[in-house]
Enzyme design. Structure first.
Site, short mmCIF file in Angstrom:
data_model
loop_
_atom_site.label_atom_id
_atom_site.label_comp_id
_atom_site.label_asym_id
_atom_site.label_seq_id
_atom_site.Cartn_x
_atom_site.Cartn_y
_atom_site.Cartn_z
N HIS A 42 41.41 38.72 36.46
CA HIS A 42 42.55 38.55 37.36
C HIS A 42 43.43 37.41 36.83
O HIS A 42 43.00 36.64 35.97
CB HIS A 42 42.06 38.17 38.76
CG HIS A 42 41.43 36.81 38.75
ND1 HIS A 42 40.12 36.61 38.37
CD2 HIS A 42 41.94 35.57 39.00
CE1 HIS A 42 39.85 35.31 38.39
NE2 HIS A 42 40.94 34.67 38.77
N HIS A 124 47.28 32.70 33.38
CA HIS A 124 46.31 33.20 32.40
C HIS A 124 45.24 34.05 33.08
O HIS A 124 45.00 33.92 34.27
CB HIS A 124 45.65 32.02 31.66
CG HIS A 124 44.80 31.17 32.56
ND1 HIS A 124 45.35 30.21 33.39
CD2 HIS A 124 43.46 31.16 32.80
CE1 HIS A 124 44.38 29.63 34.07
NE2 HIS A 124 43.21 30.19 33.73
#
Ligand code: 2AM
Length: 175
Positions: A42, A124
């Site tokens: 995620h 990220h």
């Protein structure tokens, strides 16, 4: 009711999770770090920490009022942060929509007492954890794109030696 460890994030389409897992296996040796399981991949927008139910409810109400168009996310960058031991996938140029959404959620979280790191937001997707030794990163040239049309609130739950991220609620992005 007890507090929950919460964060707002963007989840990846199932087929992208699978593609990334295969690419990761081809790209990094097993000793580079501990792979994050496919379902847990995620991109965090705002980390909230341990949150009481009333605060969670208030932040969900605010999230439900966000009106913002979706955006395309290009995953074309990778890096290694040796201190937290994270190997990540990200974007060379973060879309404005992503930065706006994260900044709004982080500001709302801060106003409700959820500590926000003073470090700049670096979007990220964590691929490997416990990556504290030097890691050879792949040369640039890899590229995935997907449309982000929802974001979610996740609870991080730990049971039987495993961390699982459970989506508590999701909201659409649209104009
Ligand atoms: P990470 O992947 O870079 O470790 C659930 O733990 C999510 O929240 C992960 O994406 C994690 O980022 C992020 N997270 C955990 N602790 C955090 C913190 N103190 N500040 C910002 N993000 C955090």
């Amino acid at each position: 009711m007890a507090t929950q460890r919460l964060f707002f994030a963007i989840s990846l389409p199932d087929e992208m999770q699978q593609e990334l897992v295969h690419w990761r296996a081809d790209t990094f040796p097993a000793e580079a770090g501990q792979p994050v399981v496919a379902a847990n991949l995620h991109l965090t927008l705002a980390f909230l920490g341990e949150v009481a139910p009333e605060t969670s409810q208030r932040l969900q109400t605010l999230a439900s009022r966000i009106v913002q168009p979706g955006f395309d996310l290009d995953l074309d960058d990778a890096g290694h942060w040796p201190r937290p031991g994270v190997v990540w996938l990200g974007c060379q140029r973060a879309p404005r929509g992503l930065l706006q959404l994260a900044s709004l959620l982080r500001a709302q979280a801060a106003r409700h007492g959820c500590y926000q790191s003073p470090q700049p937001f670096h979007p990220h997707i964590t691929l490997l954890r416990h990556a504290t030794q030097p890691v050879t990163l792949p040369p640039r040239g890899f590229h995935w794109r997907f449309r982000v049309s929802t974001f979610s609130l996740f609870a991080s739950e730990y049971a039987r030696g495993r961390t699982r991220y459970r989506a508590l609620a999701s909201w659409p992005l649209h104009s």
